[in-house]
Enzyme design. Structure first.
Site, mmCIF file in Angstrom:
data_model
loop_
_atom_site.group_PDB
_atom_site.id
_atom_site.type_symbol
_atom_site.label_atom_id
_atom_site.label_comp_id
_atom_site.label_asym_id
_atom_site.label_seq_id
_atom_site.Cartn_x
_atom_site.Cartn_y
_atom_site.Cartn_z
ATOM 1 N N ARG A 220 58.582 29.286 14.647
ATOM 2 C CA ARG A 220 58.811 27.870 14.976
ATOM 3 C C ARG A 220 60.295 27.578 14.907
ATOM 4 O O ARG A 220 60.856 26.898 15.748
ATOM 5 C CB ARG A 220 58.035 26.971 14.023
ATOM 6 C CG ARG A 220 56.585 26.697 14.431
ATOM 7 C CD ARG A 220 55.767 27.971 14.646
ATOM 8 N NE ARG A 220 54.380 27.688 14.952
ATOM 9 C CZ ARG A 220 53.420 27.532 14.051
ATOM 10 N NH1 ARG A 220 53.694 27.673 12.751
ATOM 11 N NH2 ARG A 220 52.189 27.256 14.426
ATOM 12 N N ASP B 34 54.544 33.518 17.368
ATOM 13 C CA ASP B 34 53.666 32.349 17.447
ATOM 14 C C ASP B 34 53.824 31.733 18.837
ATOM 15 O O ASP B 34 54.536 32.292 19.685
ATOM 16 C CB ASP B 34 53.986 31.335 16.332
ATOM 17 C CG ASP B 34 52.727 30.624 15.834
ATOM 18 O OD1 ASP B 34 52.062 29.963 16.648
ATOM 19 O OD2 ASP B 34 52.397 30.740 14.632
ATOM 20 N N ASP C 221 44.144 33.330 12.920
ATOM 21 C CA ASP C 221 43.795 31.934 12.624
ATOM 22 C C ASP C 221 43.719 31.095 13.893
ATOM 23 O O ASP C 221 44.319 31.436 14.908
ATOM 24 C CB ASP C 221 44.850 31.313 11.693
ATOM 25 C CG ASP C 221 46.249 31.380 12.294
ATOM 26 O OD1 ASP C 221 46.616 32.444 12.827
ATOM 27 O OD2 ASP C 221 46.967 30.362 12.258
ATOM 28 N N GLU C 222 42.995 30.026 13.804
ATOM 29 C CA GLU C 222 43.000 28.949 14.792
ATOM 30 C C GLU C 222 42.932 29.472 16.232
ATOM 31 O O GLU C 222 43.893 29.387 16.989
ATOM 32 C CB GLU C 222 44.257 28.071 14.595
ATOM 33 C CG GLU C 222 44.287 27.441 13.214
ATOM 34 C CD GLU C 222 45.547 26.612 12.947
ATOM 35 O OE1 GLU C 222 45.417 25.581 12.263
ATOM 36 O OE2 GLU C 222 46.636 26.985 13.395
ATOM 37 N N TYR D 223 51.136 25.552 0.032
ATOM 38 C CA TYR D 223 51.856 25.299 1.283
ATOM 39 C C TYR D 223 53.166 24.590 0.988
ATOM 40 O O TYR D 223 53.221 23.383 0.789
ATOM 41 C CB TYR D 223 50.949 24.527 2.269
ATOM 42 C CG TYR D 223 50.188 25.523 3.122
ATOM 43 C CD1 TYR D 223 49.591 26.620 2.525
ATOM 44 C CD2 TYR D 223 50.126 25.407 4.509
ATOM 45 C CE1 TYR D 223 48.944 27.581 3.280
ATOM 46 C CE2 TYR D 223 49.465 26.361 5.271
ATOM 47 C CZ TYR D 223 48.881 27.451 4.653
ATOM 48 O OH TYR D 223 48.247 28.404 5.396
ATOM 49 N N PHE D 224 54.219 25.387 1.001
ATOM 50 C CA PHE D 224 55.530 24.834 0.643
ATOM 51 C C PHE D 224 56.168 24.067 1.810
ATOM 52 O O PHE D 224 57.295 23.614 1.690
ATOM 53 C CB PHE D 224 56.459 25.936 0.116
ATOM 54 C CG PHE D 224 56.126 26.417 -1.280
ATOM 55 C CD1 PHE D 224 54.996 25.978 -1.958
ATOM 56 C CD2 PHE D 224 56.967 27.320 -1.936
ATOM 57 C CE1 PHE D 224 54.698 26.423 -3.248
ATOM 58 C CE2 PHE D 224 56.692 27.764 -3.222
ATOM 59 C CZ PHE D 224 55.555 27.319 -3.877
ATOM 60 N N HIS E 5 47.591 31.681 18.752
ATOM 61 C CA HIS E 5 49.023 31.507 18.445
ATOM 62 C C HIS E 5 49.868 32.529 19.206
ATOM 63 O O HIS E 5 50.774 33.137 18.635
ATOM 64 C CB HIS E 5 49.264 31.618 16.933
ATOM 65 C CG HIS E 5 48.798 30.402 16.168
ATOM 66 N ND1 HIS E 5 49.502 29.214 16.168
ATOM 67 C CD2 HIS E 5 47.691 30.181 15.410
ATOM 68 C CE1 HIS E 5 48.853 28.316 15.421
ATOM 69 N NE2 HIS E 5 47.750 28.875 14.964
ATOM 70 N N TRP F 267 55.825 27.245 6.491
ATOM 71 C CA TRP F 267 55.756 27.008 7.944
ATOM 72 C C TRP F 267 56.931 26.117 8.320
ATOM 73 O O TRP F 267 57.289 25.189 7.583
ATOM 74 C CB TRP F 267 54.426 26.333 8.299
ATOM 75 C CG TRP F 267 53.264 27.197 7.931
ATOM 76 C CD1 TRP F 267 52.433 27.042 6.865
ATOM 77 C CD2 TRP F 267 52.820 28.375 8.627
ATOM 78 N NE1 TRP F 267 51.501 28.058 6.851
ATOM 79 C CE2 TRP F 267 51.708 28.876 7.916
ATOM 80 C CE3 TRP F 267 53.255 29.045 9.780
ATOM 81 C CZ2 TRP F 267 51.023 30.020 8.322
ATOM 82 C CZ3 TRP F 267 52.569 30.181 10.179
ATOM 83 C CH2 TRP F 267 51.463 30.661 9.451
ATOM 84 N N THR F 268 57.517 26.390 9.479
ATOM 85 C CA THR F 268 58.816 25.760 9.725
ATOM 86 C C THR F 268 58.842 24.796 10.915
ATOM 87 O O THR F 268 59.891 24.603 11.518
ATOM 88 C CB THR F 268 59.891 26.847 9.914
ATOM 89 O OG1 THR F 268 59.512 27.684 11.012
ATOM 90 C CG2 THR F 268 60.044 27.695 8.665
ATOM 91 N N GLU F 269 57.705 24.199 11.234
ATOM 92 C CA GLU F 269 57.732 23.210 12.316
ATOM 93 C C GLU F 269 58.818 22.167 12.061
ATOM 94 O O GLU F 269 59.532 21.776 12.978
ATOM 95 C CB GLU F 269 56.386 22.487 12.410
ATOM 96 C CG GLU F 269 55.245 23.312 12.994
ATOM 97 C CD GLU F 269 54.415 24.009 11.921
ATOM 98 O OE1 GLU F 269 54.950 24.304 10.836
ATOM 99 O OE2 GLU F 269 53.215 24.262 12.177
HETATM 100 C C1 TNX Z 1 48.193 26.040 9.959
HETATM 101 S S1 TNX Z 1 48.062 28.337 7.981
HETATM 102 C C2 TNX Z 1 48.658 27.207 10.525
HETATM 103 C C3 TNX Z 1 50.055 27.292 10.978
HETATM 104 C C4 TNX Z 1 50.762 25.981 10.828
HETATM 105 C C5 TNX Z 1 50.411 25.380 9.486
HETATM 106 C C6 TNX Z 1 51.143 24.127 9.140
HETATM 107 C C7 TNX Z 1 47.706 28.994 9.318
HETATM 108 C C8 TNX Z 1 47.070 30.272 9.218
HETATM 109 N N1 TNX Z 1 47.939 28.365 10.496
HETATM 110 O O1 TNX Z 1 50.094 27.766 12.308
HETATM 111 O O2 TNX Z 1 52.139 26.195 10.924
HETATM 112 O O3 TNX Z 1 49.029 25.095 9.456
HETATM 113 O O4 TNX Z 1 50.970 23.790 7.765
#
Ligand code: TNX
Length: 599
Positions: free
Chosen positions: A159, A188, A322-323, A414-415, A260, A464-466
């Site tokens: 990100r 990503d 993930d996701e 989650y930092f 991703h 995570w660096t959004e």
């Molecule tokens: C979920 S944690 C995600 C990341 C996002 C994050 C933001 C994970 C496995 N997937 O792609 O950056 O939340 O907190």
């Protein structure tokens, strides 16, 4: 009630900080302080067993950089620091254990290569927070070893991209607190950041995005109209891997699949199910553009993994997982055919097919696979390890099935989550994760029996660096929270004690400043105790004892030119009048501004 908590806070605080003067974090297994000191001076020498030369050089260059003392490495000397490999007769609790013995004549660290390194870290924390050539450290005996083998920190370099020098600093900062696993999120939707020689477009195209969304302007979307890019060459990666190894840190690279992956698809559109072109994503969230689970795409990723495996000597490769939205797969003829052919009933099953095929490949190359907890959903092999992020359930289920798990639940680890609910807090993704909550985390859930608990490898914080684009922002997010995590993963459970930690963290704040780490200065807490109509006793305190507090009662932003708070005083406030306060450290670092209204 609030006042009572406040008083307790002050009381415990001064009590604990007196009781504990060594301030080591994470707390060692056993510490016996002895009479006397060892005096560092330019006359001190280092002697070491030849197999631990890397550690001797590390210690030597740290002393030279911070204390202008560059010990020579010599035989037959009176005052010395000795680094000695543990001999096989000494009892071994852990591969990472060490003994640190300081007497007036010597400092002796005994352990494996890793143990000696951790002994050095403890020693460094005993040193002063100013650069001088002669100083004392207390005599003591420490025996220490970690509770967990996976003490992780993650950094999302997709990100936002962070330069090699900062990645090295990140590794240094981890090492100071005995963290040993760096999870490097390299790919990503918003950027592919690792050079892959067979597929140059992954970085030629995939590492660039035309712009980045401004803050949280999703709807209507606002972009910054500034191209953004960056990637690590294989040479740079080798350099970082070596740098990390010298600090006992293993790097776990993450190559995301099958979700991703939009940056990879932007570079090679044939990786998606439809022959359309896509661009590297410029905003955050979950993209429905995912990899197509065809043999060609899987082969493509196996080829990528060949290069990744050659760069990273650690056991684990993280494959994301993930996701993964199934919108594309539902519309794809290839996916329908795959489901018929392989008798797959669900889209979670399609993901499982993809991941399990990749896992077999990794195993054939001598590697272990780890993925986010979604990989459990469609059925996973018993060899795969799980990173539990959607809460703790994934990790618990994994451990019960005999799969290894790393705990990284969003609520505790989650930092990227905010450190206060105050509107003055810099931009953060959301959530609320203060230091004390990180400290309270227990990686072994009570649902697990002692045998299942062995499958919990440890815990990790994810960064995570959004909403984090600068080095300073990253440091602000991880400090001091990583200190709390270090105690969660290193120290014995029975030794954990929040107020004791608060006492020990005081010196660490100074040490962070000395080491030029941009930690978050704890904000002050304002207490107004009503005395009579519109009169209050004003108390200001914070988790950091030695800050200067400044306050205003005219609504202006407090600065170092405002009234300095020294002890509780009586102030008069009209209804709705505000007290605002700031903490400023000796070097001028500022906390956020807090305020309390008389209502
Ligand atoms: C979920 S944690 C995600 C990341 C996002 C994050 C933001 C994970 C496995 N997937 O792609 O950056 O939340 O907190």
């Amino acid at each position: 009630m609030r006042n009572l908590i406040f008083l307790n806070f002050l009381f415990l605080f001064s009590f604990q900080s007196n009781a504990q003067s060594l301030s080591i974090i994470p707390q060692p297994v056993s510490v016996e302080q002895q009479e006397g000191v060892f005096t560092f001076s330019p006359q001190v020498k280092i002697i070491y067993d030849k197999d631990v030369a890397v550690n001797a050089n590390y210690l030597n260059s740290y002393l030279a950089k911070y204390y202008l003392v560059r010990p020579l490495i010599q035989p037959n000397i009176k005052k010395y620091i000795a680094l000695r490999l543990l001999n096989s007769k000494q009892k071994v609790y852990s591969a990472e254990e060490y003994y640190l013995t300081i007497t007036p004549d010597s400092v002796v660290i005994t352990g494996s290569d890793a143990g000696i390194f951790y002994g050095i870290q403890t020693l460094l924390q005993l040193m002063p927070v100013e650069s001088k050539m002669q100083f004392d450290i207390p005599c003591l005996n420490i025996h220490d070893y970690p509770r967990f083998s996976w003490r992780g920190m993650h950094l999302d370099c997709s990100r936002h991209f962070f330069p090699v020098e900062f990645v090295k600093k990140y590794i240094d900062m981890m090492a100071y607190y005995k963290m040993n696993t760096f999870h490097w999120h390299l790919t990503d939707d918003q950027g592919w950041r690792i050079e892959i020689k067979q597929y140059p477009k992954l970085t030629e195209i995939g590492s660039h995005r035309k712009e980045t969304i401004v803050a949280k302007n999703f709807d209507p979307y606002i972009g910054d109209k500034t191209p953004y890019d960056g990637f690590y060459t294989q040479e740079q990666i080798k350099e970082i891997v070596k740098y990390a190894a010298q600090r006992q840190i293993t790097i776990v690279p993450e190559i995301e699949m099958p979700g991703h992956s939009q940056a990879a698809i932007a570079a090679y559109p044939e990786l998606a199910c439809f022959g359309m072109s896509y661009e590297v994503l410029t905003k955050w969230g979950v993209s429905d553009v995912v990899l197509c689970p065809t043999p060609e795409v899987i082969q493509f990723y196996e080829n990528i993994l060949d290069e990744v495996i050659a760069l990273f000597p650690g056991n684990y490769i993280h494959i994301g997982g993930d996701e993964v939205p199934d919108d594309h797969w539902k519309k794809s003829k290839q996916v329908t055919e795959l489901m018929l052919k392989e008798n797959i009933k669900t889209y979670a099953g399609v993901e499982a097919y993809f991941i399990n095929t990749i896992e077999k490949y990794l195993i054939s190359k001598g590697k272990k696979m780890i993925g986010w907890d979604e990989i459990l959903d469609g059925g996973v092999s018993s060899n795969a390890s799980i990173m539990s992020w959607r809460g703790t359930e994934g990790g618990i289920a994994a451990a019960k099935h005999g799969n290894y798990a790393v705990m990284t639940p969003g609520d505790y680890c989650y930092f990227d989550h905010c450190q206060s609910k105050n509107s003055m807090e810099p931009l953060c993704i959301g959530g609320f994760l203060p230091l004390e909550k990180v400290y309270s985390y227990e990686p072994v859930a009570s649902e697990l029996n002692s045998e299942q608990a062995n499958y919990i490898l440890g815990a990790q914080a994810n960064v995570w660096t959004e909403y984090l684009s600068t080095n300073d922002q990253i440091e602000y997010m991880i400090f001091p929270r990583m200190l709390a995590l270090s105690e969660v993963v290193w120290s014995q459970k029975a030794k954990k004690d929040w107020w004791d930690f608060v006492g020990r963290i005081q010196k660490q704040f100074e040490l962070m400043e000395f080491r030029k780490i941009n930690y978050r200065v704890p904000e002050p807490e304002i207490q107004l105790r009503p005395l009579e109509e519109n009169k209050f006793t004003l108390g200001i305190s914070s988790l950091k004892q030695n800050s200067d507090f400044y306050y205003t009662i005219d609504g202006s932003v407090p600065t170092s030119a405002s009234t300095k708070y020294s002890e509780s005083i009586v102030i008069a406030l009209t209804p709705n009048q505000k007290v605002r306060a700031i903490a400023i450290t000796k070097t001028g670092k500022k906390s956020i501004v807090v305020e309390t209204v008389n209502n």
